[in-house]
Structures are given as structure tokens and as C-alpha cells.
Design a protein around this motif. Structure first.
Motif, PDB file in Angstrom:
ATOM      1  N   VAL A 285       0.900  -1.241   0.123  1.00 52.89           N
ATOM      2  CA  VAL A 285       0.043  -0.245  -0.005  1.00 52.89           C
ATOM      3  C   VAL A 285       0.744   1.151   0.016  1.00 52.89           C
ATOM      4  CG1 VAL A 285      -1.666   1.266   1.176  1.00 52.89           C
ATOM      5  CG2 VAL A 285      -1.756  -1.202   1.273  1.00 52.89           C
ATOM      6  N   ILE A 286       0.440   2.225  -0.818  1.00 56.26           N
ATOM      7  CA  ILE A 286       1.151   3.573  -0.731  1.00 56.26           C
ATOM      8  C   ILE A 286       0.762   4.321   0.596  1.00 56.26           C
ATOM      9  CG2 ILE A 286       1.351   5.779  -1.756  1.00 56.26           C
ATOM     10  CD1 ILE A 286       1.342   4.258  -4.650  1.00 56.26           C
ATOM     11  N   VAL A 287       1.501   4.922   1.212  1.00 55.67           N
ATOM     12  CA  VAL A 287       1.176   5.532   2.343  1.00 55.67           C
ATOM     13  C   VAL A 287       1.499   7.134   2.390  1.00 55.67           C
ATOM     14  CG1 VAL A 287       1.665   5.787   4.884  1.00 55.67           C
ATOM     15  CG2 VAL A 287       1.516   3.659   3.960  1.00 55.67           C
ATOM     16  N   LEU A 288       0.768   7.820   2.706  1.00 53.31           N
ATOM     17  CA  LEU A 288       0.971   9.488   2.576  1.00 53.31           C
ATOM     18  C   LEU A 288       1.121   9.956   3.955  1.00 53.31           C
ATOM     19  CD1 LEU A 288      -0.780  12.232   0.612  1.00 53.31           C
ATOM     20  CD2 LEU A 288      -0.629  12.657   3.001  1.00 53.31           C
ATOM     21  N   GLN A 289       2.275  10.581   4.071  1.00 54.95           N
ATOM     22  CA  GLN A 289       2.663  10.981   5.484  1.00 54.95           C
ATOM     23  C   GLN A 289       2.975  12.454   5.453  1.00 54.95           C
ATOM     24  OE1 GLN A 289       5.566   7.805   6.668  1.00 54.95           O
ATOM     25  NE2 GLN A 289       4.819   8.160   8.527  1.00 54.95           N
ATOM     26  N   THR A 290       2.032  13.187   6.060  1.00 55.58           N
ATOM     27  CA  THR A 290       2.233  14.785   6.279  1.00 55.58           C
ATOM     28  C   THR A 290       3.439  14.775   6.958  1.00 55.58           C
ATOM     29  OG1 THR A 290       0.645  14.838   8.084  1.00 55.58           O
ATOM     30  CG2 THR A 290      -0.181  15.251   5.999  1.00 55.58           C
ATOM     31  N   MET A 291       3.961  16.211   6.809  1.00 51.08           N
ATOM     32  CA  MET A 291       5.384  16.424   7.286  1.00 51.08           C
ATOM     33  C   MET A 291       4.960  17.914   8.139  1.00 51.08           C
ATOM     34  SD  MET A 291       8.475  15.003   5.277  1.00 51.08           S
ATOM     35  CE  MET A 291       8.363  16.179   3.933  1.00 51.08           C
ATOM     36  N   MET A 292       5.930  18.170   9.115  1.00 51.38           N
ATOM     37  CA  MET A 292       5.918  19.422   9.667  1.00 51.38           C
ATOM     38  C   MET A 292       7.025  20.358   8.894  1.00 51.38           C
ATOM     39  SD  MET A 292       6.223  18.279  13.621  1.00 51.38           S
ATOM     40  CE  MET A 292       5.667  19.795  14.234  1.00 51.38           C
ATOM     41  N   TRP A 293       6.596  21.612   9.049  1.00 51.74           N
ATOM     42  CA  TRP A 293       7.441  22.561   8.285  1.00 51.74           C
ATOM     43  C   TRP A 293       8.647  22.693   9.089  1.00 51.74           C
ATOM     44  CZ3 TRP A 293       5.718  23.776   3.730  1.00 51.74           C
ATOM     45  CH2 TRP A 293       4.317  23.679   3.504  1.00 51.74           C
ATOM     46  N   PRO A 294       9.774  22.962   8.249  1.00 52.09           N
ATOM     47  CA  PRO A 294      11.022  22.857   9.148  1.00 52.09           C
ATOM     48  C   PRO A 294      11.244  23.737  10.175  1.00 52.09           C
ATOM     49  CG  PRO A 294      11.380  22.932   6.324  1.00 52.09           C
ATOM     50  CD  PRO A 294       9.734  23.203   6.808  1.00 52.09           C
ATOM     51  N   ASP A 295      10.503  24.768   9.817  1.00 53.58           N
ATOM     52  CA  ASP A 295      10.786  25.865  11.290  1.00 53.58           C
ATOM     53  C   ASP A 295       9.827  25.446  12.436  1.00 53.58           C
ATOM     54  OD1 ASP A 295       8.231  26.236  10.351  1.00 53.58           O
ATOM     55  OD2 ASP A 295       8.235  28.375  10.395  1.00 53.58           O
ATOM     56  N   GLU A 296       9.202  24.144  12.308  1.00 52.94           N
ATOM     57  CA  GLU A 296       8.494  23.601  13.319  1.00 52.94           C
ATOM     58  C   GLU A 296       9.407  22.597  14.152  1.00 52.94           C
ATOM     59  OE1 GLU A 296       3.866  24.093  12.142  1.00 52.94           O
ATOM     60  OE2 GLU A 296       5.025  22.297  11.289  1.00 52.94           O
ATOM     61  N   ILE A 297      10.673  22.301  13.720  1.00 47.40           N
ATOM     62  CA  ILE A 297      11.488  21.444  14.461  1.00 47.40           C
ATOM     63  C   ILE A 297      12.209  22.160  15.235  1.00 47.40           C
ATOM     64  CG2 ILE A 297      13.135  19.744  13.965  1.00 47.40           C
ATOM     65  CD1 ILE A 297      10.342  18.913  13.105  1.00 47.40           C
ATOM     66  N   ARG A 298      12.313  22.028  16.494  1.00 40.90           N
ATOM     67  CA  ARG A 298      13.049  22.598  17.497  1.00 40.90           C
ATOM     68  C   ARG A 298      14.534  22.344  17.486  1.00 40.90           C
ATOM     69  NH1 ARG A 298       9.982  22.763  23.034  1.00 40.90           N
ATOM     70  NH2 ARG A 298      11.709  24.561  23.452  1.00 40.90           N
ATOM     71  N   GLN A 299      15.566  23.121  17.761  1.00 45.39           N
ATOM     72  CA  GLN A 299      17.060  22.696  17.661  1.00 45.39           C
ATOM     73  C   GLN A 299      17.411  22.439  19.246  1.00 45.39           C
ATOM     74  OE1 GLN A 299      18.678  21.804  15.278  1.00 45.39           O
ATOM     75  NE2 GLN A 299      17.072  22.113  13.834  1.00 45.39           N
ATOM     76  N   PRO A 300      18.084  21.673  19.558  1.00 40.68           N
ATOM     77  CA  PRO A 300      18.530  21.727  21.025  1.00 40.68           C
ATOM     78  C   PRO A 300      19.229  22.957  21.515  1.00 40.68           C
ATOM     79  CG  PRO A 300      19.689  19.895  19.758  1.00 40.68           C
ATOM     80  CD  PRO A 300      18.626  20.449  18.766  1.00 40.68           C
ATOM     81  N   ASP A 301      19.268  23.248  22.494  1.00 45.28           N
ATOM     82  CA  ASP A 301      19.945  24.460  23.042  1.00 45.28           C
ATOM     83  C   ASP A 301      20.947  23.962  24.064  1.00 45.28           C
ATOM     84  OD1 ASP A 301      18.274  23.735  25.015  1.00 45.28           O
ATOM     85  OD2 ASP A 301      17.518  25.908  25.425  1.00 45.28           O
ATOM     86  N   PHE A 302      21.369  22.765  23.958  1.00 39.91           N
ATOM     87  CA  PHE A 302      22.367  21.995  24.899  1.00 39.91           C
ATOM     88  C   PHE A 302      23.423  21.245  24.212  1.00 39.91           C
ATOM     89  CE2 PHE A 302      18.915  19.083  24.876  1.00 39.91           C
ATOM     90  CZ  PHE A 302      19.506  18.102  24.579  1.00 39.91           C
ATOM     91  N   SER A 303      24.692  21.058  24.818  1.00 39.57           N
ATOM     92  CA  SER A 303      25.730  20.266  24.128  1.00 39.57           C
ATOM     93  C   SER A 303      26.187  19.425  25.179  1.00 39.57           C
ATOM     94  CB  SER A 303      26.712  21.265  23.760  1.00 39.57           C
ATOM     95  OG  SER A 303      27.406  21.899  24.720  1.00 39.57           O
ATOM     96  N   VAL A 304      26.674  18.192  24.710  1.00 38.94           N
ATOM     97  CA  VAL A 304      27.036  17.102  25.484  1.00 38.94           C
ATOM     98  C   VAL A 304      28.576  16.873  25.562  1.00 38.94           C
ATOM     99  CG1 VAL A 304      26.826  14.589  26.094  1.00 38.94           C
ATOM    100  CG2 VAL A 304      24.845  15.876  25.313  1.00 38.94           C
ATOM    101  N   ASP A 305      29.231  17.263  26.824  1.00 36.81           N
ATOM    102  CA  ASP A 305      30.597  17.228  26.866  1.00 36.81           C
ATOM    103  C   ASP A 305      31.086  16.058  27.704  1.00 36.81           C
ATOM    104  OD1 ASP A 305      33.482  17.398  26.804  1.00 36.81           O
ATOM    105  OD2 ASP A 305      33.260  19.424  27.851  1.00 36.81           O
ATOM    106  N   ALA A 306      31.357  14.873  27.162  1.00 28.32           N
ATOM    107  CA  ALA A 306      31.653  13.580  27.951  1.00 28.32           C
ATOM    108  C   ALA A 306      32.909  13.533  28.196  1.00 28.32           C
ATOM    109  CB  ALA A 306      31.235  12.632  27.240  1.00 28.32           C
ATOM    110  N   GLY A 307      33.897  14.422  27.728  1.00 26.94           N
ATOM    111  CA  GLY A 307      35.336  14.437  28.021  1.00 26.94           C
ATOM    112  C   GLY A 307      35.975  13.326  27.070  1.00 26.94           C
ATOM    113  N   GLU A 308      37.078  12.631  27.395  1.00 23.73           N
ATOM    114  CA  GLU A 308      37.831  11.771  26.558  1.00 23.73           C
ATOM    115  C   GLU A 308      37.221  10.373  26.566  1.00 23.73           C
ATOM    116  OE1 GLU A 308      42.082   9.576  26.246  1.00 23.73           O
ATOM    117  OE2 GLU A 308      41.621  11.150  27.932  1.00 23.73           O
TER     118      GLU A 308
END
Length: 304
Positions: A157-180
Motif C-alpha cells: 500500500v502507498i502511504v501518505l505521511q504529512t510532514m511538519m514545516w522545517p521551522d516547526e522542528i526545534r533545535q536543542p539548546d544544549f551540548s554534551v561534553d563527555a570528556g575523553e
């Protein structure tokens, strides 16, 4: 299933008439807010925050709040001027590799079923998408608003999937620093991944929360822990016992007439009373007896 939309998929000079069906449904457990004491449902009123008055639906408009807290009221005429479309076309814009689309963009899923006249071009499009391992990026008008979506193949079956607009995807405002990170740690993590590796099978997973809620509710019902929600309520939400209200009305009316409470009459059996002859009836009987006596005396005198 019931079709919620009808239209056609168009790519190049090919048009495939199709029906659209919702491919998913929610099985989330829903609860109602109730009064803990009597189980009555909690009602909400549409109250204006300025004057405190309840607002009827006819007086409710759409408002857009600006960043500085100002409210812009939009009328029906204003809404009618906004760009909208009622097109029944699923227009293919391009065919892209499947791995180029981030799954986070996917929103809602729908099944496409071909009309009888579109069965062959539908099958051709389905096979082409599978062989090329691509998705078709399309634009479609659903609920009077144009959305971007993709066509992909799921089973046959062919499935149609609606998508969100690019500006609706939030960007994470944190970074992960695990060291070495040491090589030995990476090796162990890789071994763990390999140990738990396998193929995905959705049937292996079960919504145990919904089942637990159902079992809990059943146990409470069997244990008698249930409250019957009254069906008659006042607009203010106060529960009304109609029978009790009628009884109180009857008692009040009797009290006003000086009669005794109806409850006392129910508790004490009524005494039997002997019917008494009225004075009028006694007088009539006495006159009749006097006449009979006089007639007898007259007859005896005549005989002598």
C-alpha cells in the motif's frame, strides 16, 4: 474504514484517482475530571477574563496575541481572506532518496487506496518507488490548508505521511561534553549493542498501561467501589435529586394547609371508623315511625 478525502495523485501526465484513509488511531487511556465526593463530572464555563461574564459561542472570535501581549481580533471576513485551497490533487514535486528525510519531520499517516480506474497506474507508482528506494515529496490540501507530505510504500500500500514545516522542528539548546572516550569503553559499548541486536517486530511490544488501568477499574467495579453519576443536574453543576425535591414540595404544601406530615401517615395505620347517620336522616326515620303508629290505632278503633 471510512474514506476521509478523495482526490488524485498526479506525476507528469499521469493521474491516479485515490481515496484517503486515516492509517492510525490513538488507544490512549482517557480519564474524566470528577468531584471526588460524589463522582459528578467537572464542567467548565467560557468566562471572559475582564468582566467575569460567561460568553456564548456566538460572541467568541479568534484572537492572535502579539509578543508584547496585545490581542488582535480576527473576524470571519478576515479569516476568509487568508490563503487557502480546496484542491483535490496530490501533486508530486520530486522523488528523493528515502534516507534523506529525517523521521522527525513525519506527522500523520494515511493509506491511499486507488479507485478502480486507477488500479494499474497505482501499481506502477508503487513498484517504481520500491525499486528506486525513493519517496515522492508532494503537496496536498487537507483541512483547507496546504501541507507538504511524502508518498512511500508500506507492504503493498502507498502511504501518505504529512510532514511538519522545517521551522516547526526545534533545535536543542544544549551540548554534551563527555570528556575523553577511551577505546576500551567504545569496544565494550559496541559489544553491548551487538549483544542486544535484533530485528524490529512491533508485535513484541504491548501497551501494558492500558491493560493495567482496565484491570484496576474492573477490580473496583467487582468490589463495589463505584459511584453512579446522576443524570439530572442544574446548570451550575449542583446535583438535583428530583424525587426528593418533589417530596419536599408536597410536604411544604401540606404544612401550609395545616395537614400532618406524610411520613407519620405512613408509619401509623389508619383507624377504622363507623359511619354515623346524619341528623337529617334521623328526623326522616322518626316521622315515618309516627305515621305507622297512627295508622295502626285508626285501624283498631274502626274494627271495634
Amino acid at each position: 474504514m471510512r474514506a476521509i478525502w478523495k482526490g488524485a495523485v498526479s506525476f507528469g501526465l499521469v493521474s491516479v484517482p485515490v481515496k484517503l484513509y486515516a492509517a492510525t488511531e490513538s488507544h490512549d487511556v482517557s480519564f474524566r475530571q470528577v468531584h471526588a465526593q460524589d463522582g459528578g463530572r467537572i464542567k467548565y464555563q467560557r468566562v471572559c477574563s475582564i468582566d467575569g461574564e460567561e460568553v456564548p459561542y456566538a460572541d467568541i472570535a479568534k484572537g492572535y496575541e502579539t509578543e508584547d501581549g496585545e490581542m488582535v481580533i480576527l473576524s470571519d471576513d478576515d479569516m476568509a481572506e487568508l490563503p487557502s485551497t480546496s484542491s483535490r490533487e496530490i501533486a508530486v514535486e520530486k522523488f528523493v532518496p528515502s534516507d534523506q528525510i529525517d523521521p522527525m519531520l513525519f506527522e500523520k499517516s494515511y493509506y491511499l487506496e486507488p479507485e478502480k480506474t486507477g488500479a494499474k497506474p497505482y501499481a506502477l507508482l508503487r513498484q517504481a518507488l520500491k525499486d528506486a528506494d525513493r519517496m515522492a515529496v508532494v503537496t496536498v490540501a487537507l483541512r483547507q490548508r496546504t501541507s507538504v507530505a511524502v508518498l512511500r510504500v508500506r507492504d503493498d500500500v502507498i502511504v501518505l505521511q504529512t510532514m511538519m514545516w522545517p521551522d516547526e522542528i526545534r533545535q536543542p539548546d544544549f551540548s554534551v561534553d563527555a570528556g575523553e572516550v577511551k577505546d576500551a569503553e567504545v569496544t565494550m559499548a559496541t559489544m553491548l549493542v551487538e549483544t542486544l541486536a535484533g530485528d524490529f517486530d512491533a508485535s513484541e511490544f504491548e501497551d501494558d498501561y492500558a491493560g493495567a488501568v482496565e484491570a484496576l477499574v474492573k477490580a473496583k467495579i467487582e468490589g463495589g467501589e463505584i459511584k453512579r453519576t446522576p443524570t439530572s443536574t442544574k446548570s451550575s453543576g449542583e446535583v438535583v435529586d428530583l424525587l426528593a425535591a418533589l417530596q419536599r414540595s408536597v410536604d411544604a404544601a401540606k404544612t401550609a394547609r395545616g395537614e400532618s406530615d406524610s411520613g407519620d401517615a405512613d408509619e401509623k395505620p389508619a383507624k377504622k371508623t363507623t359511619a354515623k347517620k346524619s341528623p337529617a336522616k334521623k328526623t326522616t326515620a322518626k316521622k315515618t315511625a309516627t305515621k305507622k303508629t297512627a295508622a295502626k290505632k285508626a285501624a283498631a278503633k274502626k274494627a271495634s
